[in-house]
Write a protein that holds these residues in place. Structure first.
Motif, PDB file in Angstrom:
ATOM      1  N   ARG A   1       0.823  -1.209   0.000  1.00 48.18           N
ATOM      2  CA  ARG A   1       0.000   0.000   0.000  1.00 48.18           C
ATOM      3  C   ARG A   1       0.854   1.255   0.000  1.00 48.18           C
ATOM      4  NH1 ARG A   1      -4.704  -1.649  -1.920  1.00 48.18           N
ATOM      5  NH2 ARG A   1      -5.921  -2.959  -0.499  1.00 48.18           N
ATOM      6  N   SER A   2       0.259   2.376  -0.397  1.00 49.51           N
ATOM      7  CA  SER A   2       0.943   3.670  -0.346  1.00 49.51           C
ATOM      8  C   SER A   2       1.100   4.113   1.105  1.00 49.51           C
ATOM      9  CB  SER A   2       0.151   4.733  -1.118  1.00 49.51           C
ATOM     10  OG  SER A   2       0.049   4.385  -2.481  1.00 49.51           O
ATOM     11  N   ARG A   3       2.089   4.924   1.360  1.00 48.92           N
ATOM     12  CA  ARG A   3       2.315   5.478   2.685  1.00 48.92           C
ATOM     13  C   ARG A   3       2.721   6.940   2.539  1.00 48.92           C
ATOM     14  NH1 ARG A   3       6.981   3.027   1.182  1.00 48.92           N
ATOM     15  NH2 ARG A   3       8.940   4.121   1.629  1.00 48.92           N
ATOM     16  N   ASN A   4       2.726   7.654   3.622  1.00 52.19           N
ATOM     17  CA  ASN A   4       3.121   9.061   3.606  1.00 52.19           C
ATOM     18  C   ASN A   4       4.628   9.188   3.737  1.00 52.19           C
ATOM     19  OD1 ASN A   4       0.485  10.101   3.405  1.00 52.19           O
ATOM     20  ND2 ASN A   4       0.174   9.785   5.609  1.00 52.19           N
ATOM     21  N   GLY A   5       5.272   9.699   2.666  1.00 58.24           N
ATOM     22  CA  GLY A   5       6.705   9.902   2.677  1.00 58.24           C
ATOM     23  C   GLY A   5       7.061  11.329   3.006  1.00 58.24           C
ATOM     24  N   GLU A   6       8.341  11.627   2.984  1.00 53.28           N
ATOM     25  CA  GLU A   6       8.814  12.972   3.321  1.00 53.28           C
ATOM     26  C   GLU A   6       8.261  14.001   2.357  1.00 53.28           C
ATOM     27  OE1 GLU A   6      13.075  15.282   4.066  1.00 53.28           O
ATOM     28  OE2 GLU A   6      13.039  13.189   3.387  1.00 53.28           O
ATOM     29  N   ASN A   7       8.072  13.598   1.093  1.00 55.61           N
ATOM     30  CA  ASN A   7       7.588  14.525   0.064  1.00 55.61           C
ATOM     31  C   ASN A   7       6.176  14.189  -0.392  1.00 55.61           C
ATOM     32  OD1 ASN A   7      10.096  15.963  -0.053  1.00 55.61           O
ATOM     33  ND2 ASN A   7      10.945  14.209  -1.189  1.00 55.61           N
ATOM     34  N   GLY A   8       5.396  13.555   0.477  1.00 54.49           N
ATOM     35  CA  GLY A   8       4.032  13.214   0.125  1.00 54.49           C
ATOM     36  C   GLY A   8       3.834  11.722   0.014  1.00 54.49           C
ATOM     37  N   PRO A   9       2.661  11.277  -0.479  1.00 51.85           N
ATOM     38  CA  PRO A   9       2.361   9.848  -0.581  1.00 51.85           C
ATOM     39  C   PRO A   9       3.378   9.113  -1.460  1.00 51.85           C
ATOM     40  CG  PRO A   9       0.384  11.152  -0.867  1.00 51.85           C
ATOM     41  CD  PRO A   9       1.526  12.120  -0.878  1.00 51.85           C
ATOM     42  N   THR A  10       3.792   7.942  -0.996  1.00 48.20           N
ATOM     43  CA  THR A  10       4.766   7.114  -1.715  1.00 48.20           C
ATOM     44  C   THR A  10       4.141   5.752  -1.970  1.00 48.20           C
ATOM     45  OG1 THR A  10       6.617   8.234  -0.643  1.00 48.20           O
ATOM     46  CG2 THR A  10       7.071   6.098  -1.640  1.00 48.20           C
ATOM     47  N   ALA A  11       4.133   5.335  -3.235  1.00 49.58           N
ATOM     48  CA  ALA A  11       3.551   4.040  -3.597  1.00 49.58           C
ATOM     49  C   ALA A  11       4.437   2.909  -3.094  1.00 49.58           C
ATOM     50  CB  ALA A  11       3.388   3.956  -5.111  1.00 49.58           C
ATOM     51  N   GLY A  12       3.804   1.798  -2.756  1.00 48.41           N
ATOM     52  CA  GLY A  12       4.568   0.634  -2.329  1.00 48.41           C
ATOM     53  C   GLY A  12       5.357   0.046  -3.479  1.00 48.41           C
ATOM     54  N   SER A  13       6.551  -0.466  -3.191  1.00 47.49           N
ATOM     55  CA  SER A  13       7.425  -1.008  -4.249  1.00 47.49           C
ATOM     56  C   SER A  13       7.343  -2.519  -4.360  1.00 47.49           C
ATOM     57  CB  SER A  13       8.877  -0.595  -3.979  1.00 47.49           C
ATOM     58  OG  SER A  13       9.305  -1.088  -2.713  1.00 47.49           O
ATOM     59  N   LEU A  14       6.731  -3.201  -3.391  1.00 44.65           N
ATOM     60  CA  LEU A  14       6.715  -4.659  -3.368  1.00 44.65           C
ATOM     61  C   LEU A  14       5.960  -5.222  -4.581  1.00 44.65           C
ATOM     62  CD1 LEU A  14       7.542  -7.142  -1.687  1.00 44.65           C
ATOM     63  CD2 LEU A  14       5.296  -7.040  -0.592  1.00 44.65           C
ATOM     64  N   LYS A  15       6.576  -6.229  -5.227  1.00 42.48           N
ATOM     65  CA  LYS A  15       5.965  -6.887  -6.376  1.00 42.48           C
ATOM     66  C   LYS A  15       5.798  -8.394  -6.168  1.00 42.48           C
ATOM     67  CE  LYS A  15       8.003  -3.566  -9.633  1.00 42.48           C
ATOM     68  NZ  LYS A  15       8.916  -3.405 -10.806  1.00 42.48           N
ATOM     69  N   HIS A  16       6.693  -8.985  -5.385  1.00 39.48           N
ATOM     70  CA  HIS A  16       6.733 -10.445  -5.307  1.00 39.48           C
ATOM     71  C   HIS A  16       7.165 -10.855  -3.901  1.00 39.48           C
ATOM     72  CE1 HIS A  16       8.319 -14.422  -7.316  1.00 39.48           C
ATOM     73  NE2 HIS A  16       7.349 -14.617  -6.456  1.00 39.48           N
ATOM     74  N   ILE A  17       6.410 -11.713  -3.255  1.00 41.28           N
ATOM     75  CA  ILE A  17       6.802 -12.220  -1.940  1.00 41.28           C
ATOM     76  C   ILE A  17       6.631 -13.729  -1.897  1.00 41.28           C
ATOM     77  CG2 ILE A  17       4.502 -11.800  -0.924  1.00 41.28           C
ATOM     78  CD1 ILE A  17       6.131 -11.164   1.718  1.00 41.28           C
ATOM     79  N   GLN A  18       7.630 -14.409  -1.310  1.00 45.86           N
ATOM     80  CA  GLN A  18       7.605 -15.862  -1.152  1.00 45.86           C
ATOM     81  C   GLN A  18       7.845 -16.177   0.324  1.00 45.86           C
ATOM     82  OE1 GLN A  18       9.649 -17.980  -4.737  1.00 45.86           O
ATOM     83  NE2 GLN A  18      10.882 -16.174  -4.297  1.00 45.86           N
ATOM     84  N   VAL A  19       7.072 -17.095   0.898  1.00 44.75           N
ATOM     85  CA  VAL A  19       7.223 -17.425   2.315  1.00 44.75           C
ATOM     86  C   VAL A  19       7.107 -18.932   2.522  1.00 44.75           C
ATOM     87  CG1 VAL A  19       6.337 -15.202   3.106  1.00 44.75           C
ATOM     88  CG2 VAL A  19       4.758 -17.124   2.798  1.00 44.75           C
ATOM     89  N   ARG A  20       7.773 -19.388   3.588  1.00 45.41           N
ATOM     90  CA  ARG A  20       7.585 -20.774   4.055  1.00 45.41           C
ATOM     91  C   ARG A  20       7.754 -20.762   5.568  1.00 45.41           C
ATOM     92  NH1 ARG A  20      10.182 -25.182   0.752  1.00 45.41           N
ATOM     93  NH2 ARG A  20      12.126 -24.073   1.175  1.00 45.41           N
ATOM     94  N   PHE A  21       6.630 -20.907   6.259  1.00 40.65           N
ATOM     95  CA  PHE A  21       6.595 -20.956   7.718  1.00 40.65           C
ATOM     96  C   PHE A  21       5.727 -22.139   8.127  1.00 40.65           C
ATOM     97  CE2 PHE A  21       7.236 -16.294   7.083  1.00 40.65           C
ATOM     98  CZ  PHE A  21       8.483 -16.209   7.691  1.00 40.65           C
ATOM     99  N   PRO A  22       6.305 -23.317   8.369  1.00 41.47           N
ATOM    100  CA  PRO A  22       5.491 -24.471   8.775  1.00 41.47           C
ATOM    101  C   PRO A  22       4.643 -24.158   9.996  1.00 41.47           C
ATOM    102  CG  PRO A  22       7.739 -25.157   8.275  1.00 41.47           C
ATOM    103  CD  PRO A  22       7.745 -23.657   8.256  1.00 41.47           C
ATOM    104  N   GLY A  23       3.400 -24.584   9.948  1.00 43.35           N
ATOM    105  CA  GLY A  23       2.502 -24.386  11.070  1.00 43.35           C
ATOM    106  C   GLY A  23       1.719 -23.092  11.028  1.00 43.35           C
ATOM    107  N   ILE A  24       2.021 -22.216  10.092  1.00 46.87           N
ATOM    108  CA  ILE A  24       1.308 -20.958  10.007  1.00 46.87           C
ATOM    109  C   ILE A  24       0.189 -21.077   8.978  1.00 46.87           C
ATOM    110  CG2 ILE A  24       2.513 -19.737   8.137  1.00 46.87           C
ATOM    111  CD1 ILE A  24       2.735 -17.319  10.021  1.00 46.87           C
TER     112      ILE A  24
END
Length: 503
Positions: A458-481
């Motif tokens: 998500r976007s957030r408030n940066g020093e110079n105004g709203p900043t778009a999120g940069s995340l494109k790809h996430i991979q996770v492995r947490f057994p039991g979650i």
């Protein structure tokens, strides 16, 4: 990846067809009067004098043949196939081509020793004669040699290696892959005078005890080894030393070296951070480096820092110590072009602390941080302080059993003026079960994980105004979650374009 052990050969079986061919050439080596003898691979006189009107390759002009021979494939000795030995085959077509081949030393200078089948001791010695024949006929031409003795034992191959090293002043390429047991016991073979050597790949695998013998690792390491004195190899561009081999501490001047891998573990020759700094000083043109630091000692501050302006990829394996050792190493280096760092913590026991001096990592784009034996990280500030030196990081991969929600909170982005870690991350991989044992060793709760992902999407408030999120790809492995792909918020993100994968 190289094999850690090459299975010893079974009982050899004879190869009469190859033996007959070898006998012919060995006769040629003994006396020049046999140069006109026929062999199984020579074209008979009737074929050579065939009055057929079709054009013949044998009739080509010598200068055309010289051009053809300049593109000749390397000779391969030990396959049992006569046609693999190109130089030898072409020299037996006819007397004219034989004279031309014998007068072209570079034709014999590129040769590979790679037995692919079982052979008798007599045949192995025949192969050795053919190898030495190629070295003799190459005269003073630069040598390109590959030795991969998958079967031969110590007596034969040890002699061959010793005889080959006598020609090291002509080595341009020297690659060897063998077991320590294939070399003479406790013998150290020295590569120390190769002034034109550009490419060296030396791997002497440790010999594991055979099943049922009950031999310990200490006994298995009593095989031969290869030592390299870099002060006599100043033209190197690529260097790989691995296994039961050692590196001379006098590194010389390696101004042309661009690619190096030092994974050797010869007794008494473990690489320390201090040794690595000495190596870096001698190789200012390095672009890619892989090294196993067995002794994590602290490097004293160096002013000015040792500069490696071209180094782009660094793979660093740590075998002992804590964060202070690699922190002091990076604090003594200037790495303006470093893009990718693979940091493997392979320390038995506790590896912890904080990072304070790693400013040379400020231009890093990709980090893979992997913990093995100790399952780390062991302190709340260990990962945070490391990532604080990497403001431009776009790819982060953490593989550790003891990951916790504290790390998720540290990776969470917040509104300005909070100082965020790695605000430009596009790819995040978090793996608490790299060996796929399906055992829950992590301390991650689903809530902090989702909040971290949301803050970077998500976007957030940066020093110079709203900043778009940069995340494109996430991979996770947490057994039991819980499977986060099934959660409504994550499904919304995926519908908007975020790639979410479960490892």
């Amino acid at each position: 990846m190289r094999p850690s052990y090459i299975e010893p050969c079974a009982q050899p079986s004879p190869n009469h067809h190859l033996t007959r061919q070898l006998e012919h050439e060995c006769l040629r080596m003994d006396s020049e009067q046999h140069e006109t003898e026929q062999s199984a691979v020579m074209i008979d006189d009737e074929q050579r004098t065939d009055p057929s009107p079709h054009p013949s390759l044998v009739g080509l002009a010598p200068e055309i043949w010289l051009e053809v021979l300049s593109h000749a494939p390397r000779s391969i000795i030990g396959t049992g196939q006569w046609e693999d030995m190109f130089a030898l085959s072409i020299s037996q077509v006819c007397s004219s081509l034989r004279e031309l081949a014998l007068g072209t030393p570079q034709l014999w200078a590129s040769v590979e020793w790679q037995p692919t089948g079982e052979s008798t001791m007599e045949q192995a010695k025949g192969f050795m004669h053919l190898w030495m024949l190629h070295l003799e006929r190459s005269k003073q031409a630069p040598l390109e040699l590959d030795l991969c003795p998958m079967r031969e034992g110590g007596e034969t191959f040890g002699e061959l290696l010793e005889a080959t090293l006598a020609h090291q002043s002509r080595f341009q390429t020297f690659n060897i892959l063998c077991n320590s047991e294939q070399l003479s016991p406790e013998r150290v073979y020295l590569l120390s005078s190769a002034p034109i050597l550009e490419d060296a790949d030396i791997c002497v695998n440790h010999c594991l005890p055979r099943q049922g013998e009950g031999a310990g690792q200490e006994e298995a390491d009593r095989g031969g080894s290869i030592a390299v004195d870099l002060s006599g190899c100043c033209a190197l561009k690529r260097l790989n030393i691995e296994g039961n081999s050692s590196l001379n501490r006098d590194t010389g001047h390696l101004e042309h070296l661009t690619n190096s891998s030092l994974i050797h573990s010869f007794r008494g020759q473990d690489i320390t951070c201090t040794h690595l700094m000495s190596f870096f000083r001698s190789a200012p043109s390095l672009e890619r480096m892989t090294v196993n630091v067995s002794v994590g000692n602290i490097v004293p501050p160096i002013i000015p820092r040792v500069s490696l302006p071209r180094l782009r990829f660094l793979y660093l394996f740590l075998g002992s110590g804590d964060t202070m050792a690699p922190d002091s190493l990076f604090g003594s280096l200037h790495l303006p072009s470093l893009e990718k760092l693979f940091l493997n913590v392979n320390v038995m026991g506790t590896f912890g602390g904080v990072w304070q001096h790693a400013t040379s990592l400020q231009n890093l784009r990709s980090l893979k941080l992997s913990y093995t034996h100790n399952m780390g990280p062991t302190g709340q500030d260990e990962i945070r302080t490391l990532l604080s030196f990497m403001p431009l990081l776009t790819s982060l991969h953490i593989s550790a059993g003891w990951l916790s929600s504290v790390t998720m909170d540290q990776l969470k982005l917040q509104d300005w003026p909070y100082i965020n870690l790695c605000p430009e991350l596009e790819t995040i991989t978090l793996d608490s079960d790299p060996f796929r044992e399906n055992v829950k060793s992590h301390f991650v709760e689903v809530g902090p994980l989702i909040e971290m992902i949301s803050s970077r999407w998500r976007s957030r408030n940066g020093e110079n105004g709203p900043t778009a999120g940069s995340l494109k790809h996430i991979q996770v492995r947490f057994p039991g979650i819980q499977n986060i792909q099934e959660m409504e918020q994550i499904r919304t993100f995926m519908g908007e374009g975020l790639v979410v994968q479960l490892l």
